[in-house]
Design an enzyme around this catalytic site. Structure first.
Site, PDB file in Angstrom:
ATOM      1  N   ALA A 113       0.938  -1.198  -0.076  1.00 21.33           N
ATOM      2  CA  ALA A 113      -0.063  -0.045  -0.010  1.00 21.33           C
ATOM      3  C   ALA A 113       0.869   1.282   0.053  1.00 21.33           C
ATOM      4  O   ALA A 113       1.999   1.376   0.629  1.00 21.33           O
ATOM      5  CB  ALA A 113      -0.813   0.156   1.213  1.00 21.33           C
ATOM      6  N   SER A 157       0.822   5.830  -0.938  1.00 17.64           N
ATOM      7  CA  SER A 157      -0.023   7.079  -0.601  1.00 17.64           C
ATOM      8  C   SER A 157      -1.191   7.046  -1.285  1.00 17.64           C
ATOM      9  O   SER A 157      -2.283   7.502  -0.779  1.00 17.64           O
ATOM     10  CB  SER A 157       0.953   8.230  -0.556  1.00 17.64           C
ATOM     11  OG  SER A 157       1.570   8.282  -1.944  1.00 17.64           O
ATOM     12  N   LEU A 158      -1.116   6.727  -2.516  1.00 22.50           N
ATOM     13  CA  LEU A 158      -2.121   7.030  -3.621  1.00 22.50           C
ATOM     14  C   LEU A 158      -3.069   5.690  -4.081  1.00 22.50           C
ATOM     15  O   LEU A 158      -4.074   5.822  -4.585  1.00 22.50           O
ATOM     16  CB  LEU A 158      -1.535   7.800  -4.858  1.00 22.50           C
ATOM     17  CG  LEU A 158      -0.851   8.939  -4.497  1.00 22.50           C
ATOM     18  CD1 LEU A 158      -0.318   9.664  -6.066  1.00 22.50           C
ATOM     19  CD2 LEU A 158      -1.662   9.957  -3.878  1.00 22.50           C
ATOM     20  N   GLN A 178      -2.841   0.920  -3.984  1.00 21.93           N
ATOM     21  CA  GLN A 178      -2.281  -0.366  -3.288  1.00 21.93           C
ATOM     22  C   GLN A 178      -2.412  -1.386  -4.333  1.00 21.93           C
ATOM     23  O   GLN A 178      -3.178  -1.002  -5.174  1.00 21.93           O
ATOM     24  CB  GLN A 178      -3.125  -0.524  -2.112  1.00 21.93           C
ATOM     25  CG  GLN A 178      -4.622  -0.761  -2.355  1.00 21.93           C
ATOM     26  CD  GLN A 178      -5.510  -0.847  -0.814  1.00 21.93           C
ATOM     27  OE1 GLN A 178      -5.357  -0.205  -0.025  1.00 21.93           O
ATOM     28  NE2 GLN A 178      -6.313  -1.961  -0.746  1.00 21.93           N
ATOM     29  N   VAL A 179      -1.380  -2.635  -4.123  1.00 17.09           N
ATOM     30  CA  VAL A 179      -1.277  -3.525  -5.191  1.00 17.09           C
ATOM     31  C   VAL A 179      -1.813  -4.708  -4.812  1.00 17.09           C
ATOM     32  O   VAL A 179      -1.654  -5.263  -3.539  1.00 17.09           O
ATOM     33  CB  VAL A 179       0.058  -3.310  -5.714  1.00 17.09           C
ATOM     34  CG1 VAL A 179       0.239  -4.694  -6.522  1.00 17.09           C
ATOM     35  CG2 VAL A 179       0.505  -2.166  -6.098  1.00 17.09           C
ATOM     36  N   LYS A 231      -2.834  -2.582  -9.695  1.00 19.95           N
ATOM     37  CA  LYS A 231      -2.846  -1.515  -8.996  1.00 19.95           C
ATOM     38  C   LYS A 231      -3.887  -0.410  -8.772  1.00 19.95           C
ATOM     39  O   LYS A 231      -4.523  -0.102  -9.773  1.00 19.95           O
ATOM     40  CB  LYS A 231      -1.393  -0.496  -9.173  1.00 19.95           C
ATOM     41  CG  LYS A 231      -1.180   0.781  -8.548  1.00 19.95           C
ATOM     42  CD  LYS A 231      -0.003   1.658  -9.126  1.00 19.95           C
ATOM     43  CE  LYS A 231       0.213   2.744  -8.418  1.00 19.95           C
ATOM     44  NZ  LYS A 231       1.572   3.500  -9.016  1.00 19.95           N
ATOM     45  N   ASP A 246      10.960   8.905  -7.647  1.00 15.34           N
ATOM     46  CA  ASP A 246      10.555   8.088  -6.688  1.00 15.34           C
ATOM     47  C   ASP A 246      10.852   6.949  -6.305  1.00 15.34           C
ATOM     48  O   ASP A 246      10.344   5.851  -6.069  1.00 15.34           O
ATOM     49  CB  ASP A 246       9.080   8.185  -6.367  1.00 15.34           C
ATOM     50  CG  ASP A 246       8.616   8.262  -5.044  1.00 15.34           C
ATOM     51  OD1 ASP A 246       9.097   8.295  -4.282  1.00 15.34           O
ATOM     52  OD2 ASP A 246       7.253   7.841  -5.109  1.00 15.34           O
TER      53      ASP A 246
END
Length: 530
Positions: A170, A172-173, A175-176, A191, A323
Protein backbone atom coordinates in the site's frame (compact mmCIF):
# COMPACT_ATOMS: atom_id res chain seq x y z
CA UNK A 1 10.76 24.93 14.64
CA UNK A 2 14.17 23.65 15.56
CA UNK A 3 16.32 26.60 16.64
CA UNK A 4 16.29 29.24 19.37
CA UNK A 5 16.62 32.24 17.00
CA UNK A 6 13.33 31.36 15.32
CA UNK A 7 11.54 31.14 18.65
CA UNK A 8 13.14 34.30 19.91
CA UNK A 9 11.60 36.10 16.90
CA UNK A 10 8.19 35.17 18.27
CA UNK A 11 8.78 36.66 21.69
CA UNK A 12 10.11 40.00 20.37
CA UNK A 13 6.96 40.80 18.41
CA UNK A 14 4.00 41.51 20.76
CA UNK A 15 1.41 40.97 18.05
CA UNK A 16 2.71 37.51 17.19
CA UNK A 17 3.01 36.68 20.87
CA UNK A 18 -0.67 37.48 21.36
CA UNK A 19 -1.62 35.29 18.41
CA UNK A 20 0.35 32.35 19.76
CA UNK A 21 -0.96 32.88 23.25
CA UNK A 22 -4.42 32.41 21.84
CA UNK A 23 -3.32 28.89 20.94
CA UNK A 24 -5.30 26.41 18.96
CA UNK A 25 -8.54 28.43 18.87
CA UNK A 26 -7.07 31.41 17.04
CA UNK A 27 -5.03 29.30 14.61
CA UNK A 28 -7.95 26.98 13.94
CA UNK A 29 -10.34 29.87 13.31
CA UNK A 30 -7.93 31.68 11.04
CA UNK A 31 -7.24 28.46 9.16
CA UNK A 32 -10.95 27.84 8.59
CA UNK A 33 -11.45 31.33 7.18
CA UNK A 34 -8.35 30.99 5.00
CA UNK A 35 -9.48 27.66 3.61
CA UNK A 36 -12.93 29.06 2.80
CA UNK A 37 -11.28 31.77 0.73
CA UNK A 38 -8.71 29.46 -0.89
CA UNK A 39 -11.08 26.90 -2.38
CA UNK A 40 -12.94 27.55 -5.59
CA UNK A 41 -16.36 26.82 -4.15
CA UNK A 42 -18.15 25.48 -1.11
CA UNK A 43 -18.67 22.17 -2.87
CA UNK A 44 -14.94 21.54 -2.52
CA UNK A 45 -15.38 21.53 1.25
CA UNK A 46 -18.51 19.40 1.15
CA UNK A 47 -16.80 16.71 -0.89
CA UNK A 48 -14.17 16.19 1.78
CA UNK A 49 -15.92 17.43 4.88
CA UNK A 50 -14.48 19.62 7.60
CA UNK A 51 -13.24 16.61 9.54
CA UNK A 52 -10.11 16.15 7.40
CA UNK A 53 -9.38 19.85 7.51
CA UNK A 54 -10.10 19.94 11.23
CA UNK A 55 -7.47 17.27 11.85
CA UNK A 56 -4.89 19.30 9.96
CA UNK A 57 -5.78 22.56 11.73
CA UNK A 58 -5.70 20.87 15.12
CA UNK A 59 -2.32 19.25 14.39
CA UNK A 60 -0.69 22.52 13.32
CA UNK A 61 -2.18 24.30 16.34
CA UNK A 62 -0.84 21.67 18.73
CA UNK A 63 2.62 21.79 17.15
CA UNK A 64 2.83 25.58 17.43
CA UNK A 65 1.58 25.52 21.02
CA UNK A 66 3.96 22.71 22.00
CA UNK A 67 7.07 24.54 20.79
CA UNK A 68 5.85 27.83 22.26
CA UNK A 69 5.08 26.62 25.75
CA UNK A 70 7.63 23.80 26.15
CA UNK A 71 10.54 26.13 25.40
CA UNK A 72 9.16 29.25 27.10
CA UNK A 73 11.59 30.48 29.75
CA UNK A 74 14.10 27.64 29.24
CA UNK A 75 17.67 29.07 29.24
CA UNK A 76 19.42 28.98 25.88
CA UNK A 77 21.90 27.53 25.26
CA UNK A 78 21.68 24.79 27.88
CA UNK A 79 21.28 21.02 28.20
CA UNK A 80 17.74 21.59 29.45
CA UNK A 81 16.89 23.50 26.27
CA UNK A 82 18.26 20.78 24.01
CA UNK A 83 16.37 18.12 25.99
CA UNK A 84 13.08 20.03 25.75
CA UNK A 85 13.66 20.77 22.06
CA UNK A 86 14.25 17.09 21.28
CA UNK A 87 11.08 16.20 23.16
CA UNK A 88 9.13 18.72 21.06
CA UNK A 89 10.55 17.24 17.87
CA UNK A 90 9.52 13.71 18.87
CA UNK A 91 5.99 14.68 19.92
CA UNK A 92 5.34 16.88 16.90
CA UNK A 93 6.73 14.35 14.43
CA UNK A 94 4.36 11.76 15.92
CA UNK A 95 1.47 14.19 15.47
CA UNK A 96 2.35 14.62 11.79
CA UNK A 97 2.57 10.85 11.37
CA UNK A 98 -0.86 10.41 12.96
CA UNK A 99 -2.28 13.12 10.68
CA UNK A 100 -0.86 11.43 7.57
CA UNK A 101 -2.24 8.05 8.68
CA UNK A 102 -5.69 9.52 9.41
CA UNK A 103 -6.08 11.66 6.28
CA UNK A 104 -4.07 9.43 3.94
CA UNK A 105 -3.58 10.24 0.25
CA UNK A 106 -1.76 13.50 -0.34
CA UNK A 107 -0.80 13.79 3.33
CA UNK A 108 1.06 10.47 3.13
CA UNK A 109 2.73 11.57 -0.12
CA UNK A 110 4.00 14.78 1.48
CA UNK A 111 5.04 12.87 4.62
CA UNK A 112 7.17 10.58 2.46
CA UNK A 113 8.80 13.60 0.84
CA UNK A 114 9.46 15.25 4.22
CA UNK A 115 11.06 12.02 5.48
CA UNK A 116 13.74 12.39 2.78
CA UNK A 117 14.71 15.95 3.85
CA UNK A 118 17.54 14.86 6.13
CA UNK A 119 19.59 17.90 5.10
CA UNK A 120 16.87 20.24 6.38
CA UNK A 121 14.88 18.65 9.22
CA UNK A 122 15.88 17.18 12.60
CA UNK A 123 16.33 13.41 12.60
CA UNK A 124 13.34 13.00 14.94
CA UNK A 125 11.13 14.08 12.03
CA UNK A 126 12.84 12.15 9.23
CA UNK A 127 13.13 8.94 11.29
CA UNK A 128 9.51 9.05 12.49
CA UNK A 129 8.01 9.85 9.08
CA UNK A 130 10.20 7.32 7.23
CA UNK A 131 7.63 4.70 8.30
CA UNK A 132 5.39 6.10 5.55
CA UNK A 133 7.89 5.03 2.87
CA UNK A 134 7.37 1.36 3.70
CA UNK A 135 3.81 1.14 4.95
CA UNK A 136 0.89 3.40 4.14
CA UNK A 137 -2.79 3.07 5.19
CA UNK A 138 -4.76 0.44 3.24
CA UNK A 139 -8.19 0.85 1.65
CA UNK A 140 -11.00 -1.57 2.51
CA UNK A 141 -11.59 -4.26 -0.12
CA UNK A 142 -15.12 -2.96 -0.77
CA UNK A 143 -13.59 0.35 -1.88
CA UNK A 144 -11.17 -1.56 -4.11
CA UNK A 145 -14.04 -3.46 -5.70
CA UNK A 146 -15.98 -0.25 -6.36
CA UNK A 147 -13.02 1.42 -8.11
CA UNK A 148 -12.19 -1.61 -10.27
CA UNK A 149 -15.77 -2.26 -11.34
CA UNK A 150 -16.58 1.40 -11.98
CA UNK A 151 -13.50 1.92 -14.15
CA UNK A 152 -13.39 -1.40 -16.02
CA UNK A 153 -17.17 -1.67 -16.29
CA UNK A 154 -17.19 -5.34 -15.29
CA UNK A 155 -17.43 -7.38 -12.12
CA UNK A 156 -14.08 -8.33 -10.65
CA UNK A 157 -14.99 -12.01 -11.02
CA UNK A 158 -15.61 -11.54 -14.75
CA UNK A 159 -12.11 -10.14 -15.32
CA UNK A 160 -10.06 -12.09 -12.80
CA UNK A 161 -10.28 -15.76 -11.81
CA UNK A 162 -8.35 -14.87 -8.64
CA UNK A 163 -8.06 -11.55 -6.84
CA UNK A 164 -6.34 -11.33 -3.43
CA UNK A 165 -8.36 -9.49 -0.82
CA UNK A 166 -5.28 -8.40 1.12
CA UNK A 167 -2.92 -6.11 -0.82
CA UNK A 168 0.77 -6.99 -1.16
CA UNK A 169 1.63 -3.34 -0.79
CA UNK A 170 0.00 0.00 0.00
CA UNK A 171 1.28 3.44 -0.92
CA UNK A 172 0.06 7.01 -0.54
CA UNK A 173 -2.14 7.03 -3.64
CA UNK A 174 -2.88 3.37 -4.34
CA UNK A 175 -2.39 -0.24 -3.29
CA UNK A 176 -1.44 -3.39 -5.19
CA UNK A 177 -3.30 -6.73 -5.28
CA UNK A 178 -2.11 -9.99 -6.79
CA UNK A 179 -4.60 -11.44 -9.27
CA UNK A 180 -4.94 -13.83 -12.21
CA UNK A 181 -6.56 -12.92 -15.54
CA UNK A 182 -9.52 -15.12 -16.35
CA UNK A 183 -8.99 -15.09 -20.12
CA UNK A 184 -5.30 -16.06 -20.14
CA UNK A 185 -4.59 -17.40 -16.65
CA UNK A 186 -1.63 -15.02 -16.36
CA UNK A 187 -0.59 -13.88 -12.88
CA UNK A 188 -0.73 -10.09 -12.66
CA UNK A 189 -0.39 -7.22 -10.21
CA UNK A 190 -3.32 -4.80 -10.07
CA UNK A 191 -2.65 -1.29 -8.82
CA UNK A 192 -5.88 0.30 -7.56
CA UNK A 193 -6.12 3.95 -6.63
CA UNK A 194 -7.56 4.72 -3.20
CA UNK A 195 -11.21 5.47 -3.81
CA UNK A 196 -11.34 9.00 -2.41
CA UNK A 197 -7.81 10.22 -3.04
CA UNK A 198 -8.55 12.03 -6.33
CA UNK A 199 -11.68 13.67 -4.93
CA UNK A 200 -9.82 14.81 -1.81
CA UNK A 201 -6.64 15.91 -3.57
CA UNK A 202 -7.59 19.51 -4.34
CA UNK A 203 -8.83 20.36 -0.88
CA UNK A 204 -5.92 18.55 0.74
CA UNK A 205 -3.48 20.66 -1.26
CA UNK A 206 -5.38 23.84 -0.36
CA UNK A 207 -5.27 22.81 3.29
CA UNK A 208 -1.53 22.20 3.12
CA UNK A 209 -0.94 25.51 1.40
CA UNK A 210 -2.81 27.29 4.14
CA UNK A 211 -0.88 25.45 6.85
CA UNK A 212 2.39 26.34 5.15
CA UNK A 213 1.37 30.00 5.04
CA UNK A 214 0.58 29.90 8.75
CA UNK A 215 3.96 28.28 9.43
CA UNK A 216 5.72 30.90 7.28
CA UNK A 217 3.94 33.66 9.21
CA UNK A 218 4.85 32.29 12.62
CA UNK A 219 8.35 31.13 11.65
CA UNK A 220 9.38 33.59 8.88
CA UNK A 221 12.71 31.87 8.19
CA UNK A 222 11.20 28.43 7.64
CA UNK A 223 10.01 28.35 4.01
CA UNK A 224 8.11 25.30 2.72
CA UNK A 225 6.09 26.80 -0.12
CA UNK A 226 8.34 25.05 -2.65
CA UNK A 227 7.14 21.70 -1.29
CA UNK A 228 3.47 22.58 -1.87
CA UNK A 229 4.31 23.88 -5.35
CA UNK A 230 5.94 20.56 -6.27
CA UNK A 231 2.96 18.56 -5.02
CA UNK A 232 0.57 20.81 -6.98
CA UNK A 233 2.54 20.29 -10.19
CA UNK A 234 3.18 16.56 -9.92
CA UNK A 235 0.09 15.13 -8.23
CA UNK A 236 -2.28 15.28 -11.25
CA UNK A 237 0.22 13.23 -13.27
CA UNK A 238 0.66 10.68 -10.51
CA UNK A 239 -3.11 10.22 -10.26
CA UNK A 240 -3.39 9.27 -13.94
CA UNK A 241 -2.39 5.60 -14.21
CA UNK A 242 -2.55 5.64 -18.02
CA UNK A 243 0.14 8.32 -17.90
CA UNK A 244 2.12 5.98 -15.63
CA UNK A 245 1.77 3.16 -18.18
CA UNK A 246 3.13 5.49 -20.88
CA UNK A 247 6.08 6.40 -18.66
CA UNK A 248 6.86 2.72 -18.10
CA UNK A 249 6.99 2.01 -21.83
CA UNK A 250 9.19 5.06 -22.41
CA UNK A 251 11.49 3.87 -19.62
CA UNK A 252 11.73 0.42 -21.21
CA UNK A 253 12.66 1.89 -24.62
CA UNK A 254 15.31 4.24 -23.22
CA UNK A 255 17.04 1.76 -20.91
CA UNK A 256 16.56 -1.55 -22.70
CA UNK A 257 20.36 -1.84 -23.09
CA UNK A 258 20.70 -2.51 -19.34
CA UNK A 259 20.42 -6.29 -19.13
CA UNK A 260 19.79 -6.26 -15.38
CA UNK A 261 16.80 -3.89 -15.60
CA UNK A 262 13.21 -5.19 -15.53
CA UNK A 263 10.14 -3.04 -16.21
CA UNK A 264 6.74 -4.78 -15.80
CA UNK A 265 4.68 -5.04 -18.99
CA UNK A 266 1.46 -3.04 -18.73
CA UNK A 267 -1.90 -4.62 -19.61
CA UNK A 268 -3.70 -1.63 -21.10
CA UNK A 269 -6.84 -3.59 -21.99
CA UNK A 270 -7.47 -4.03 -18.26
CA UNK A 271 -6.37 -0.58 -17.14
CA UNK A 272 -7.81 2.90 -16.65
CA UNK A 273 -6.86 6.20 -15.02
CA UNK A 274 -7.46 4.60 -11.59
CA UNK A 275 -6.66 0.91 -12.25
CA UNK A 276 -3.36 -0.34 -13.68
CA UNK A 277 -2.94 -4.03 -14.44
CA UNK A 278 0.61 -5.20 -15.11
CA UNK A 279 2.85 -8.22 -15.31
CA UNK A 280 3.58 -9.73 -11.89
CA UNK A 281 7.31 -9.58 -11.15
CA UNK A 282 9.03 -11.86 -8.67
CA UNK A 283 11.48 -10.50 -6.14
CA UNK A 284 11.75 -8.73 -2.82
CA UNK A 285 12.19 -5.09 -1.85
CA UNK A 286 15.76 -3.88 -2.19
CA UNK A 287 16.14 -3.10 1.53
CA UNK A 288 15.32 -6.68 2.63
CA UNK A 289 18.92 -7.56 3.47
CA UNK A 290 18.05 -11.01 4.89
CA UNK A 291 16.43 -11.99 1.58
CA UNK A 292 19.47 -10.82 -0.39
CA UNK A 293 21.82 -12.82 1.83
CA UNK A 294 19.60 -15.89 1.69
CA UNK A 295 19.64 -15.80 -2.12
CA UNK A 296 23.40 -15.15 -2.23
CA UNK A 297 22.96 -11.75 -3.87
CA UNK A 298 25.92 -9.35 -3.63
CA UNK A 299 24.52 -6.18 -2.02
CA UNK A 300 27.41 -4.07 -3.34
CA UNK A 301 26.70 -5.25 -6.88
CA UNK A 302 23.03 -4.31 -6.40
CA UNK A 303 24.04 -0.80 -5.30
CA UNK A 304 26.36 -0.53 -8.29
CA UNK A 305 23.53 -1.49 -10.66
CA UNK A 306 21.07 0.98 -9.12
CA UNK A 307 23.75 3.69 -9.06
CA UNK A 308 24.46 3.13 -12.75
CA UNK A 309 20.76 3.30 -13.59
CA UNK A 310 20.17 6.55 -11.68
CA UNK A 311 23.34 8.13 -13.10
CA UNK A 312 22.34 7.25 -16.66
CA UNK A 313 18.89 8.69 -16.02
CA UNK A 314 20.26 12.01 -14.84
CA UNK A 315 23.40 12.56 -16.93
CA UNK A 316 22.87 10.53 -20.14
CA UNK A 317 19.17 10.10 -20.94
CA UNK A 318 17.68 13.06 -19.08
CA UNK A 319 14.72 10.95 -17.95
CA UNK A 320 14.62 10.43 -14.19
CA UNK A 321 12.39 8.16 -12.11
CA UNK A 322 11.77 10.59 -9.27
CA UNK A 323 10.53 8.23 -6.56
CA UNK A 324 12.98 5.29 -6.24
CA UNK A 325 12.32 4.47 -2.58
CA UNK A 326 12.80 0.82 -1.45
CA UNK A 327 9.10 0.04 -1.93
CA UNK A 328 9.47 0.77 -5.65
CA UNK A 329 12.57 -1.36 -6.29
CA UNK A 330 12.60 -5.17 -6.26
CA UNK A 331 15.62 -7.45 -6.55
CA UNK A 332 15.23 -10.93 -8.03
CA UNK A 333 17.70 -13.75 -8.67
CA UNK A 334 16.59 -15.65 -11.76
CA UNK A 335 16.95 -19.38 -12.30
CA UNK A 336 20.08 -18.79 -14.42
CA UNK A 337 21.74 -16.95 -11.53
CA UNK A 338 21.44 -13.48 -13.01
CA UNK A 339 20.26 -10.71 -10.69
CA UNK A 340 17.67 -8.32 -12.02
CA UNK A 341 16.47 -5.01 -10.62
CA UNK A 342 12.74 -4.39 -11.03
CA UNK A 343 11.53 -0.78 -11.09
CA UNK A 344 7.92 -0.16 -10.07
CA UNK A 345 5.63 2.90 -9.82
CA UNK A 346 6.29 4.98 -12.93
CA UNK A 347 3.88 7.78 -12.06
CA UNK A 348 6.47 10.53 -11.58
CA UNK A 349 9.34 11.22 -13.98
CA UNK A 350 11.48 14.27 -14.56
CA UNK A 351 12.47 15.17 -18.11
CA UNK A 352 15.83 16.97 -17.98
CA UNK A 353 16.69 19.17 -20.97
CA UNK A 354 20.20 19.34 -22.42
CA UNK A 355 20.97 22.80 -21.03
CA UNK A 356 20.29 21.75 -17.44
CA UNK A 357 22.00 18.38 -17.96
CA UNK A 358 25.11 20.22 -19.16
CA UNK A 359 25.03 22.57 -16.18
CA UNK A 360 24.55 19.73 -13.69
CA UNK A 361 27.37 17.74 -15.32
CA UNK A 362 29.64 20.77 -15.03
CA UNK A 363 28.74 21.05 -11.35
CA UNK A 364 29.76 17.46 -10.64
CA UNK A 365 32.96 17.76 -12.67
CA UNK A 366 33.84 20.75 -10.48
CA UNK A 367 32.90 18.84 -7.29
CA UNK A 368 34.99 15.83 -8.23
CA UNK A 369 38.13 17.78 -9.18
CA UNK A 370 37.49 19.84 -6.86
CA UNK A 371 37.40 23.35 -8.37
CA UNK A 372 35.89 25.99 -6.03
CA UNK A 373 35.79 28.72 -8.67
CA UNK A 374 33.88 26.48 -11.08
CA UNK A 375 31.52 25.37 -8.28
CA UNK A 376 30.80 29.03 -7.56
CA UNK A 377 30.26 29.83 -11.27
CA UNK A 378 27.84 26.94 -11.88
CA UNK A 379 25.95 27.57 -8.65
CA UNK A 380 25.58 31.24 -9.59
CA UNK A 381 24.22 30.23 -13.02
CA UNK A 382 21.70 28.02 -11.20
CA UNK A 383 20.50 31.05 -9.27
CA UNK A 384 21.95 30.19 -5.85
CA UNK A 385 24.37 33.14 -5.74
CA UNK A 386 26.38 33.72 -2.57
CA UNK A 387 25.03 30.51 -0.99
CA UNK A 388 27.05 28.36 -3.41
CA UNK A 389 28.96 26.68 -0.57
CA UNK A 390 25.81 25.57 1.21
CA UNK A 391 24.35 24.50 -2.15
CA UNK A 392 27.38 22.25 -2.79
CA UNK A 393 26.98 20.72 0.67
CA UNK A 394 23.29 20.01 0.04
CA UNK A 395 23.95 18.42 -3.37
CA UNK A 396 26.70 16.15 -2.04
CA UNK A 397 25.37 15.85 1.53
CA UNK A 398 28.93 16.40 2.69
CA UNK A 399 30.62 19.05 4.80
CA UNK A 400 32.33 22.02 3.16
CA UNK A 401 35.69 20.61 4.25
CA UNK A 402 34.95 17.42 2.32
CA UNK A 403 33.69 19.40 -0.67
CA UNK A 404 36.87 21.48 -0.88
CA UNK A 405 39.04 18.38 -0.40
CA UNK A 406 37.09 16.34 -2.96
CA UNK A 407 34.01 14.36 -1.99
CA UNK A 408 35.48 11.34 -3.78
CA UNK A 409 38.62 11.45 -1.65
CA UNK A 410 37.16 11.37 1.85
CA UNK A 411 34.82 8.82 3.39
CA UNK A 412 32.05 10.23 5.54
CA UNK A 413 32.51 9.27 9.19
CA UNK A 414 30.32 9.72 12.26
CA UNK A 415 31.88 13.05 13.17
CA UNK A 416 31.03 14.49 9.75
CA UNK A 417 27.44 13.22 10.07
CA UNK A 418 27.09 14.95 13.45
CA UNK A 419 28.60 18.12 11.99
CA UNK A 420 26.08 18.13 9.15
CA UNK A 421 23.11 17.70 11.51
CA UNK A 422 24.39 20.43 13.82
CA UNK A 423 24.76 22.87 10.93
CA UNK A 424 21.36 21.89 9.50
CA UNK A 425 19.69 23.08 12.72
CA UNK A 426 21.47 26.45 12.72
CA UNK A 427 21.21 27.11 8.97
CA UNK A 428 17.49 26.44 8.40
CA UNK A 429 16.82 29.97 6.99
CA UNK A 430 19.74 29.70 4.54
CA UNK A 431 18.82 26.13 3.51
CA UNK A 432 15.26 27.30 2.86
CA UNK A 433 16.63 30.11 0.67
CA UNK A 434 18.72 27.65 -1.35
CA UNK A 435 15.71 25.40 -1.91
CA UNK A 436 13.65 28.40 -3.02
CA UNK A 437 16.32 29.69 -5.41
CA UNK A 438 17.57 26.52 -7.09
CA UNK A 439 16.04 25.24 -10.35
CA UNK A 440 12.91 23.13 -9.82
CA UNK A 441 14.66 20.15 -11.46
CA UNK A 442 17.09 20.08 -8.54
CA UNK A 443 14.34 19.30 -6.02
CA UNK A 444 13.49 15.94 -7.57
CA UNK A 445 17.16 15.18 -8.24
CA UNK A 446 17.99 15.84 -4.58
CA UNK A 447 15.08 13.65 -3.51
CA UNK A 448 16.33 10.83 -5.74
CA UNK A 449 19.90 11.24 -4.47
CA UNK A 450 18.69 11.06 -0.87
CA UNK A 451 16.71 7.89 -1.54
CA UNK A 452 19.70 6.29 -3.30
CA UNK A 453 22.01 7.12 -0.42
CA UNK A 454 19.48 5.68 2.04
CA UNK A 455 19.47 2.41 0.07
CA UNK A 456 23.29 2.33 0.06
CA UNK A 457 23.26 2.83 3.83
CA UNK A 458 20.74 0.02 4.38
CA UNK A 459 22.76 -2.39 2.22
CA UNK A 460 26.05 -1.52 3.90
CA UNK A 461 27.56 0.17 0.84
CA UNK A 462 27.64 3.73 2.15
CA UNK A 463 31.09 5.25 1.78
CA UNK A 464 32.29 2.72 -0.82
CA UNK A 465 33.56 3.78 -4.23
CA UNK A 466 30.90 1.88 -6.21
CA UNK A 467 28.47 4.77 -6.55
CA UNK A 468 31.12 7.37 -7.40
CA UNK A 469 32.65 5.14 -10.10
CA UNK A 470 29.33 4.63 -11.88
CA UNK A 471 28.41 8.30 -11.53
CA UNK A 472 31.86 9.42 -12.71
CA UNK A 473 31.50 7.38 -15.91
CA UNK A 474 28.17 9.07 -16.67
CA UNK A 475 29.44 12.54 -15.72
CA UNK A 476 32.47 12.19 -18.00
CA UNK A 477 30.32 10.86 -20.84
CA UNK A 478 27.67 13.57 -20.50
CA UNK A 479 30.14 16.43 -20.15
CA UNK A 480 32.17 15.40 -23.18
CA UNK A 481 29.27 14.57 -25.48
CA UNK A 482 27.47 17.83 -24.76
CA UNK A 483 30.74 19.73 -25.25
CA UNK A 484 31.35 17.95 -28.58
CA UNK A 485 27.88 18.96 -29.78
CA UNK A 486 28.73 22.63 -29.24
CA UNK A 487 32.30 22.45 -30.58
CA UNK A 488 32.93 25.15 -33.19
CA UNK A 489 35.88 23.58 -35.04
CA UNK A 490 36.88 20.04 -36.01
CA UNK A 491 40.09 20.46 -34.01
CA UNK A 492 38.13 21.25 -30.85
CA UNK A 493 35.81 18.30 -31.53
CA UNK A 494 38.78 15.96 -32.04
CA UNK A 495 40.47 17.18 -28.85
CA UNK A 496 37.27 16.53 -26.86
CA UNK A 497 36.85 13.06 -28.36
CA UNK A 498 40.42 12.11 -27.47
CA UNK A 499 39.95 13.58 -23.99
CA UNK A 500 36.80 11.48 -23.55
CA UNK A 501 38.56 8.26 -24.65
CA UNK A 502 41.46 8.96 -22.31
CA UNK A 503 39.26 9.78 -19.30
CA UNK A 504 36.97 6.79 -19.80
CA UNK A 505 39.93 4.45 -20.31
CA UNK A 506 41.38 5.49 -16.97
CA UNK A 507 38.04 5.11 -15.22
CA UNK A 508 37.44 1.67 -16.73
CA UNK A 509 40.98 0.54 -15.89
CA UNK A 510 40.51 1.68 -12.31
CA UNK A 511 37.13 -0.04 -12.13
CA UNK A 512 38.55 -3.35 -13.37
CA UNK A 513 41.47 -3.00 -10.97
CA UNK A 514 39.06 -2.73 -8.06
CA UNK A 515 37.01 -5.70 -9.20
CA UNK A 516 40.11 -7.82 -9.81
CA UNK A 517 41.49 -7.17 -6.35
CA UNK A 518 38.05 -7.34 -4.68
CA UNK A 519 39.08 -4.25 -2.82
CA UNK A 520 37.36 -0.89 -2.94
CA UNK A 521 39.54 1.88 -1.41
CA UNK A 522 37.99 4.79 0.36
CA UNK A 523 39.12 7.37 -2.13
CA UNK A 524 39.08 7.85 -5.85
CA UNK A 525 41.99 9.85 -7.22
CA UNK A 526 40.66 13.10 -8.59
CA UNK A 527 42.84 12.83 -11.68
CA UNK A 528 40.94 9.69 -12.76
CA UNK A 529 37.86 11.81 -13.28
CA UNK A 530 39.19 14.22 -15.87
Amino acid sequence: ASSRPLLRTLSTNPWRRKILTGGAVVVGTGAAIGLYRSVDCLEDIRQVGLIRFGRAARTVSCIVADYKWSLYGVPYPSDDYLRELKGCHIRCASRLLDLAAANGGVFVKVGQHVAALEYLLPKEYTKTLSVLQNKAPESAFEDVRIVVEEDLDQKIEEIFSEFAVIPVGAASLAQVHVARLRESGEKVAVKVQHRRVKKNAKTDINTMQLMVKITDFIFPDFKLQWLVDEVKKNLPLELDFLHEASNAEKMRSKFGHLSFLKIPTMKLSHSSSRVLTMEFCEGEHINKVDYLKEKGIDTHDVCRKVGRLISEMVFIKGYLHADPHPGNILVNKKSNGQVEVVILDHGLYLTIDDSFRKLYSQLWVALLKPDQDEIKRVANEMGVGELYGLFACIVTRRSWKSVTSGVNKRTMDDSEKKELRAYAVTLIPQISQVLQRMPREMLLILKTNDLLRAIEHQLGSAGRSDGYIEMSKCVVSSWHHLAIQSAKTWRESLRLRLSFIYAMSRLLAYDYFLRFNSYLPRAIRADTIM
